[in-house]
Design an enzyme around this catalytic site. Structure first.
Site, PDB file in Angstrom:
ATOM      1  N   GLY A   6       0.826  -1.216   0.000  1.00  0.00           N
ATOM      2  CA  GLY A   6       0.000   0.000   0.000  1.00  0.00           C
ATOM      3  C   GLY A   6       0.851   1.254   0.000  1.00  0.00           C
ATOM      4  O   GLY A   6       0.422   2.313   0.461  1.00  0.00           O
TER       5      GLY A   6
ATOM      6  N   TYR B  95     -15.810  -5.040   6.514  1.00  0.00           N
ATOM      7  CA  TYR B  95     -14.517  -4.368   6.746  1.00  0.00           C
ATOM      8  C   TYR B  95     -14.102  -4.563   8.208  1.00  0.00           C
ATOM      9  O   TYR B  95     -12.953  -4.929   8.491  1.00  0.00           O
ATOM     10  CB  TYR B  95     -14.652  -2.882   6.415  1.00  0.00           C
ATOM     11  CG  TYR B  95     -13.417  -2.052   6.680  1.00  0.00           C
ATOM     12  CD1 TYR B  95     -12.303  -2.150   5.854  1.00  0.00           C
ATOM     13  CD2 TYR B  95     -13.351  -1.169   7.757  1.00  0.00           C
ATOM     14  CE1 TYR B  95     -11.163  -1.398   6.088  1.00  0.00           C
ATOM     15  CE2 TYR B  95     -12.224  -0.406   8.003  1.00  0.00           C
ATOM     16  CZ  TYR B  95     -11.130  -0.521   7.162  1.00  0.00           C
ATOM     17  OH  TYR B  95      -9.996   0.225   7.403  1.00  0.00           O
TER      18      TYR B  95
HETATM   19  N1  NAP Z   1      -7.496   6.031   6.436  1.00  0.00           N
HETATM   20  C1  NAP Z   1      -8.106   5.614   7.525  1.00  0.00           C
HETATM   21  O1  NAP Z   1      -8.921   6.354   8.129  1.00  0.00           O
HETATM   22  C2  NAP Z   1      -7.811   4.253   8.102  1.00  0.00           C
HETATM   23  C3  NAP Z   1      -8.278   3.979   9.412  1.00  0.00           C
HETATM   24  C4  NAP Z   1      -8.011   2.730   9.957  1.00  0.00           C
HETATM   25  C5  NAP Z   1      -7.322   1.771   9.242  1.00  0.00           C
HETATM   26  N2  NAP Z   1      -6.898   2.059   7.982  1.00  0.00           N
HETATM   27  C6  NAP Z   1      -6.162   1.000   7.273  1.00  0.00           C
HETATM   28  O2  NAP Z   1      -4.875   1.478   6.939  1.00  0.00           O
HETATM   29  C7  NAP Z   1      -4.462   0.922   5.685  1.00  0.00           C
HETATM   30  C8  NAP Z   1      -4.077   2.044   4.740  1.00  0.00           C
HETATM   31  O3  NAP Z   1      -5.197   2.875   4.537  1.00  0.00           O
HETATM   32  P1  NAP Z   1      -5.103   4.221   3.679  1.00  0.00           P
HETATM   33  O4  NAP Z   1      -6.114   5.139   4.226  1.00  0.00           O
HETATM   34  O5  NAP Z   1      -3.696   4.619   3.551  1.00  0.00           O
HETATM   35  O6  NAP Z   1      -5.670   3.663   2.273  1.00  0.00           O
HETATM   36  P2  NAP Z   1      -5.512   4.239   0.785  1.00  0.00           P
HETATM   37  O7  NAP Z   1      -4.985   5.611   0.794  1.00  0.00           O
HETATM   38  O8  NAP Z   1      -6.803   3.957   0.106  1.00  0.00           O
HETATM   39  O9  NAP Z   1      -4.391   3.256   0.204  1.00  0.00           O
HETATM   40  C9  NAP Z   1      -4.663   1.903   0.022  1.00  0.00           C
HETATM   41  C10 NAP Z   1      -3.442   1.240  -0.558  1.00  0.00           C
HETATM   42  O10 NAP Z   1      -3.733  -0.145  -0.747  1.00  0.00           O
HETATM   43  C11 NAP Z   1      -3.280  -0.539  -2.031  1.00  0.00           C
HETATM   44  N3  NAP Z   1      -4.093  -1.650  -2.528  1.00  0.00           N
HETATM   45  C12 NAP Z   1      -5.446  -1.724  -2.573  1.00  0.00           C
HETATM   46  N4  NAP Z   1      -5.817  -2.875  -3.144  1.00  0.00           N
HETATM   47  C13 NAP Z   1      -4.677  -3.544  -3.465  1.00  0.00           C
HETATM   48  C14 NAP Z   1      -4.397  -4.779  -4.100  1.00  0.00           C
HETATM   49  N5  NAP Z   1      -5.377  -5.596  -4.546  1.00  0.00           N
HETATM   50  N6  NAP Z   1      -3.109  -5.151  -4.264  1.00  0.00           N
HETATM   51  C15 NAP Z   1      -2.102  -4.349  -3.840  1.00  0.00           C
HETATM   52  N7  NAP Z   1      -2.301  -3.165  -3.250  1.00  0.00           N
HETATM   53  C16 NAP Z   1      -3.570  -2.761  -3.065  1.00  0.00           C
HETATM   54  C17 NAP Z   1      -3.445   0.715  -2.887  1.00  0.00           C
HETATM   55  O11 NAP Z   1      -2.561   0.710  -3.984  1.00  0.00           O
HETATM   56  P3  NAP Z   1      -3.031   0.519  -5.534  1.00  0.00           P
HETATM   57  O12 NAP Z   1      -4.414   1.070  -5.648  1.00  0.00           O
HETATM   58  O13 NAP Z   1      -2.018   1.246  -6.327  1.00  0.00           O
HETATM   59  O14 NAP Z   1      -2.957  -0.947  -5.727  1.00  0.00           O
HETATM   60  C18 NAP Z   1      -3.029   1.806  -1.907  1.00  0.00           C
HETATM   61  O15 NAP Z   1      -1.639   1.978  -1.916  1.00  0.00           O
HETATM   62  C19 NAP Z   1      -5.636   0.086   5.170  1.00  0.00           C
HETATM   63  O16 NAP Z   1      -5.414  -1.271   5.488  1.00  0.00           O
HETATM   64  C20 NAP Z   1      -6.820   0.620   5.955  1.00  0.00           C
HETATM   65  O17 NAP Z   1      -7.838  -0.341   6.104  1.00  0.00           O
HETATM   66  C21 NAP Z   1      -7.118   3.276   7.402  1.00  0.00           C
END
Ligand code: NAP
Length: 248
Positions: A12, A152
């Site tokens: 990610g 989720y």
């Molecule tokens: N933001 C929040 O509020 C929050 C809160 C709690 C937990 N989280 C967790 O923290 C983590 C990061 O969240 P974020 O907010 O940074 O998300 P984000 O900005 O949407 O980034 C998601 C990342 O996952 C990658 N990804 C998605 N599907 C994929 C696949 N099939 N294969 C490989 N890579 C994949 C995407 O890259 P590509 O699209 O280029 O593949 C992207 O780099 C996640 O696990 C999320 O559930 C986030």
């Protein structure tokens, strides 16, 4: 916190928390291997890292059965990994009556099954270094309930179970494993969620965080703390980084 001499794989790494983590780890002197599906976005992250020796490795983590072999080939090039941060994930707001088996399977594949197969791959001989550390991105919604996000939430709660069992199995091999459970953080994922919610509901969500919505760097700092020697006696734990969301 000093990660010189360590190679760390960040999934990610093209967006949000993963991207910020890659940037911070490079500032701590780590060599970072960045993965995600989109090579261009990974190149963009790589171009702003400190230091040299970083590598991009585009891969779709939805191809779960290929993960252990991919990791084996990757580490032949990079050398054994001292760290792995699994930040790739997808989020859906989907009340249970709209959940289909297909949609649930898709989400569980990227959020949970990928983690299981990454851990299988990481545990292979020569894939991990002595005294290595893994951080899985769970979520506060895997710990406290939030409406309309059952699949989720299930995926994020399951990561904690996975992590605890592996903490015991991995300890004799000097591999530590922990989860970080963020509250809501200002990333592309949250931007999508904001679009779905009426303005007053988003405002209420912001207010539910006594310290406000988080920044990706707030989470990256916690991840680095667990990866580096500062976390040397921490395994099997979930570090909540939520601006007080779950304190109420
Ligand atoms: N933001 C929040 O509020 C929050 C809160 C709690 C937990 N989280 C967790 O923290 C983590 C990061 O969240 P974020 O907010 O940074 O998300 P984000 O900005 O949407 O980034 C998601 C990342 O996952 C990658 N990804 C998605 N599907 C994929 C696949 N099939 N294969 C490989 N890579 C994949 C995407 O890259 P590509 O699209 O280029 O593949 C992207 O780099 C996640 O696990 C999320 O559930 C986030």
């Amino acid at each position: 916190m000093d990660l010189s001499g360590s190679t760390v794989l960040v999934t990610g790494a093209s967006s949000g928390i993963g991207r910020e983590t890659a940037i911070f780890l490079s500032a701590l002197q780590a060599k970072v291997v960045l993965t995600g599906r989109d090579a261009e976005r990974l190149e963009r992250t790589a171009s702003i890292l400190s230091g040299v020796g970083h590598k991009i490795a585009p891969f779709d983590l939805g191809r779960t059965d290929e993960i252990p072999g991919w990791l084996k080939r990757l580490t032949l090039e990079t050398g054994p990994l001292a760290g792995l941060v699994h930040s790739a994930g997808v989020q859906t707001t989907l009340p249970i009556k709209f959940v289909t088996q297909d949609k649930a399977e898709q989400l569980l594949r990227v959020n949970l099954l990928s983690a299981i197969m990454l851990m299988k791959g990481f545990s292979q001989r020569d894939c991990h270094a002595m005294d290595s550390s893994v951080v899985l991105l769970s979520s506060i919604v895997g710990i406290v309930g939030r409406s309309s996000t059952p699949v989720y939430a299930a995926s994020k709660a399951a990561l904690i179970g996975l992590m605890k069992s592996l903490a015991i199995d991995f300890a004799p091999h000097r591999i530590r494993i922990n989860c970080v459970a963020p509250g809501y953080v200002e990333t592309e994922m949250l931007a999508e969620y904001r679009e779905l919610l009426p303005a007053e509901q988003f405002e209420a969500l912001e207010k539910a965080h006594p310290l406000g919505i988080g920044a990706p760097s707030d989470v990256a700092n916690a991840i680095a703390f667990l990866l580096a020697k500062t976390g040397r006696w921490i395994t099997g734990s979930t570090l909540v980084v939520d601006g007080g969301y779950s304190a109420q």
